[in-house]
Design an enzyme around this catalytic site. Structure first.
Site, short mmCIF file in Angstrom:
data_model
loop_
_atom_site.label_atom_id
_atom_site.label_comp_id
_atom_site.label_asym_id
_atom_site.label_seq_id
_atom_site.Cartn_x
_atom_site.Cartn_y
_atom_site.Cartn_z
N ASP A 102 41.60 61.44 42.97
CA ASP A 102 40.85 61.29 44.22
C ASP A 102 39.75 62.35 44.32
O ASP A 102 39.79 63.38 43.63
CB ASP A 102 41.78 61.44 45.42
CG ASP A 102 42.79 60.30 45.52
OD1 ASP A 102 42.53 59.24 44.92
OD2 ASP A 102 43.82 60.49 46.18
N1 URA Z 1 47.93 60.66 43.81
C1 URA Z 1 47.05 60.78 44.83
O1 URA Z 1 47.36 60.50 45.98
N2 URA Z 1 45.82 61.22 44.52
C2 URA Z 1 45.42 61.58 43.27
O2 URA Z 1 44.29 61.99 43.08
C3 URA Z 1 46.36 61.44 42.24
C4 URA Z 1 47.61 60.97 42.53
#
Ligand code: URA
Length: 230
Positions: A102
């Site tokens: 993310d």
């Molecule tokens: N899980 C999440 O919620 N975000 C990420 O970036 C990776 C795994």
């Protein structure tokens, strides 16, 4: 592609000639004499008959990047910087991301031009553990551990997550090992307890650990042992 098919696809040889070339041990793949018609030829393979090079082979690239917060795991984004902006221009077009993170998640990101390798890394049935360090807004209860092991039902995908191991490191901090990579998976797991993830950092993907010498935004080539471990 199989070696015999690769050779018969060339205008120079028919099937009979290909069989002969192989038994005469005149074909080399990556410098090694290969008589097996089923030997796998990839875009990265160098294939030669005697001294005549039929395919030079593209260079395979494998990088690890320390993803900083505030960039998107996409090849292009109209509004935000992307992880590929951190790489030199000549690499940007050929690499893809093996396992996205993310916008505000930091840590280990792997990039490659080898689709087979990245599929092995990311497909759920490989069950490679991805290790995250998680900081949360509220306290992490001891009862979370059992729920992470049991799995969470994700209605959108209509599935229950694979058993995940949660190690509580402090009131607001844990290390989590998951074997899948569902959309926002870690945040949704903690969301089950209405506990907001305020920082998320990927430390490891299977056998490959983020190099402690890499600052956010820096990258390096993977070592041969890291590439071979996947
Ligand atoms: N899980 C999440 O919620 N975000 C990420 O970036 C990776 C795994």
């Amino acid at each position: 592609m199989r070696l015999d098919r690769f050779l018969t696809n060339l205008p120079a040889y028919n099937r009979q000639q290909v069989r002969l070339l192989l038994v005469q041990r005149r074909v080399r793949v990556d410098g090694v004499v290969t008589a097996d018609p089923l030997h796998e030829v990839r875009e990265f393979s160098r294939v030669a008959v005697d001294e005549h090079v039929l395919q030079a082979g593209r260079a395979a690239r494998y990088l690890m990047l320390h993803k900083p917060a505030g960039c998107v795991s996409a090849t292009r984004d109209p509004a935000h910087p992307t992880v590929l902006d951190l790489l030199p221009a000549e690499l940007r077009d050929e690499l893809h991301i093996a396992g996205r993170l993310d916008y505000n998640t930091t840590g280990l990101m792997l990039l490659t031009n080898d689709g087979q390798w990245s599929r092995r890394l990311t497909q759920p049935r490989t069950k490679l553990a991805k290790i995250y360090r998680v900081h949360t807004e509220d306290e992490i209860g001891a009862h979370y551990v059992e729920k992470f092991l049991q799995g969470f039902y994700f209605a959108f995908e209509d599935l229950t997550t694979q058993p995940a191991q949660l190690d509580i490191l402090g009131p607001h901090e844990a290390r989590l090992a998951i074997v899948e990579g569902r959309y926002h998976q870690v945040k949704r797991m903690f969301g089950h307890f209405q506990n907001k993830v305020i920082a998320l950092h990927r430390e490891r993907m299977g056998p490959i650990e983020l190099d402690a010498g890499l600052l956010p935004g820096q990258y390096r080539d993977l070592r041969p042992d890291e590439i071979a471990a996947i």
